[in-house]
Design an enzyme around this catalytic site. Structure first.
Site, mmCIF file in Angstrom:
data_model
loop_
_atom_site.group_PDB
_atom_site.id
_atom_site.type_symbol
_atom_site.label_atom_id
_atom_site.label_comp_id
_atom_site.label_asym_id
_atom_site.label_seq_id
_atom_site.Cartn_x
_atom_site.Cartn_y
_atom_site.Cartn_z
ATOM 1 N N TYR A 250 -12.677 -1.403 -3.864
ATOM 2 C CA TYR A 250 -13.160 -0.169 -3.258
ATOM 3 C C TYR A 250 -14.271 0.431 -4.125
ATOM 4 O O TYR A 250 -14.367 0.192 -5.323
ATOM 5 C CB TYR A 250 -12.032 0.847 -3.145
ATOM 6 C CG TYR A 250 -11.104 0.660 -1.966
ATOM 7 C CD1 TYR A 250 -11.040 -0.535 -1.261
ATOM 8 C CD2 TYR A 250 -10.255 1.694 -1.561
ATOM 9 C CE1 TYR A 250 -10.186 -0.690 -0.190
ATOM 10 C CE2 TYR A 250 -9.397 1.551 -0.494
ATOM 11 C CZ TYR A 250 -9.360 0.359 0.194
ATOM 12 O OH TYR A 250 -8.511 0.210 1.252
ATOM 13 N N ASP B 89 0.801 -1.226 0.000
ATOM 14 C CA ASP B 89 0.000 0.000 0.000
ATOM 15 C C ASP B 89 0.833 1.274 0.000
ATOM 16 O O ASP B 89 0.511 2.228 -0.694
ATOM 17 C CB ASP B 89 -0.921 0.034 1.231
ATOM 18 C CG ASP B 89 -2.127 -0.871 1.076
ATOM 19 O OD1 ASP B 89 -2.484 -1.184 -0.066
ATOM 20 O OD2 ASP B 89 -2.697 -1.269 2.107
#
Length: 469
Positions: free
Chosen positions: A402, A151
């Site tokens: 997402y 990430d």
């Protein structure tokens, strides 16, 4: 004929030839000018409508293969003066969702130059909509894509491109160095928020029209992070929410008011037992509504609503139609956190309509796959699990990821209301698939009060790529 007459005759002939040649040259020049005027007139002919679109092709060659990278639309004849996006309108009444864009980035990236990305989101000004995304400083099907499941790294940057286009080096604009980000337009300029740095001391860099205007240091030294979707602008001020602290326990949450890139006010939420991450925010009748991710202990979504003075209210969506992932099967909801399967989570969104709510969620209760939109006519305040509309977006057999909200202001659409829209990330690669990389494409939809259809719009790329073999 005597010599003098010969000289006069020859001279006269030369003069006539010269005059004819001059006339021909003048005619040639006039012909070229008229031809050029006709061509440029056809390209820039003003229409009776408010604007005309001139399309320029931007093409390239990749490994001797012709690839159409992008079509750039240049808006001609439109007033580009700044306006203030007031955000005072209410959400448009809608009956369903019409597909707005699909970039097919992974499919195109198997052969063309496409960025490795995640966390894409969309934001619109009064003139255009753009897709923002966090790159990994690498291209698909290239050695630097190895390990991009991570990430946070110093190579991640926030960039943007025209909505619906695959994010490539040829059509993308650098915005900020960031592994967490947000962006929005107030009608006069783009605000970007990019967070980068070490987990124990990251800094958010605010830019307005590309110029650094302010910075915010991590106040809890525990992964300062923000929305991963657009901030919300009302009457020239833009608002965002930041989180600092544990992802699995009580953290600290701040609302920030930003004007022309400068933080003018901030407050810390008094929200014990609440967990706010990756909020999806939108303006509605002069206020801002944010629907967020509870990564600590809730399988329903927390929300916070606030006015321009940052006076706020907090709660959880009460519906028994749960919106997070992982989550239990639909059942009895709660206006507080629903603890069953409440740990971990995924970025998502909802749109409130009085006591009703449109809930976007994965189809799977345990994996990031499938996507659907649910209309629960009393789900904002009631805890039952009944609903009246379900619209399919992605089949449960295909990967999703997402999702987040964005709006189109009346200054863009010409409507007298705020059009609600959403995007869905379609994650491919690690950790679920046999590749060396993680990336995604995206789709988006906007609310309409006319005919719509449920279907599946998956990523569609065939994996693995050649770099993975």
């Amino acid at each position: 004929m005597n010599p003098n007459q010969k000289i006069i005759t020859i001279g006269s002939i030369c003069m006539v030839v010269g005059i004819i040649s001059l006339i021909l040259q003048i005619g040639n020049i006039i012909s070229i000018w008229v031809s050029h005027s006709i061509q440029t007139g056809n390209q820039n002919h003003p229409e009776t409508c408010n604007q005309s679109i001139i399309t320029y092709e931007n093409n390239t060659w990749v490994n001797q293969t012709y690839v159409n990278i992008s079509n750039t639309n240049v808006v001609a004849g439109q007033d580009a003066t700044s306006v203030i996006l007031t955000g005072n309108s209410s959400l448009c009444p809608i009956s369903g969702w019409a597909i707005y864009s699909k970039d097919n980035g992974i499919r195109i990236g198997s052969k063309g130059d496409v960025f490795v990305i995640r966390e894409p989101f969309i934001s619109c000004s009064h003139l255009e909509c753009r897709t923002f995304f966090l790159t990994q400083g690498a291209l698909l099907n290239d050695k630097h894509s190895n390990g991009t499941v991570k990430d946070r790294s110093p190579y991640r940057t926030l960039m943007s491109c025209p909505v619906g286009e695959a994010p490539s080096p040829y059509n993308s604009r650098f915005e900020s160095v960031a592994w967490s980000a947000s962006a929005c337009h107030d009608g006069m300029g783009w605000l970007t928020i990019g967070i980068s740095g070490p987990d124990n001391g990251a800094v958010a860099v605010l830019k307005y029209n590309g110029i650094i205007t302010d910075t915010i240091k991590s106040w809890r030294n525990n992964i300062l992070r923000t929305q991963e979707s657009e901030c919300a602008c009302v009457n020239g001020s833009c608002f965002t929410i930041m989180t600092d602290g544990p992802s699995n326990g009580q953290a600290s949450y701040k609302i920030l008011k930003i004007e022309k890139g400068k933080v003018t006010k901030s407050i810390e939420l008094n929200a014990p037992n609440y967990h706010y991450e990756e909020c999806s925010c939108y303006p509605d009748t002069g206020k801002v509504m944010c629907v967020c991710r509870d990564n600590w202990h809730g399988s329903n979504r927390p929300w916070v609503s606030f006015d321009q003075n940052l006076d706020y209210q907090i709660g959880y969506i009460c519906s028994g139609v749960f919106g997070d992932n992982p989550r239990p099967n639909d059942g009895t909801g709660s206006c507080g956190p629903v603890s069953s399967n409440g740990a971990n989570g995924i970025k998502g969104f909802s749109f409130r309509y009085d006591n009703g709510v449109w809930i976007g969620r994965t189809k799977s209760t345990s994996s990031r796959s499938g996507f659907e939109m649910i209309w629960d006519p009393n789900g904002w305040t009631e805890t039952d699990s009944s609903f009246s509309v379900r619209q399919d977006i992605v089949a449960i057999t295909d990967w999703s990821g997402y999702s987040g909200s964005f709006v189109q202001h009346p200054e863009l659409t010409g409507l007298d209301c705020m059009r609600p829209c959403f995007w869905v990330e379609l994650i491919r690669g690690q950790p679920k698939e046999n590749t060396i990389w993680t990336s995604g494409s995206s789709i988006s939809f906007c609310g309409v009060n006319s005919d719509t259809v449920g279907w599946s719009w998956p990523d569609g790329a065939e994996l693995p790529f050649s770099i993975d073999k």
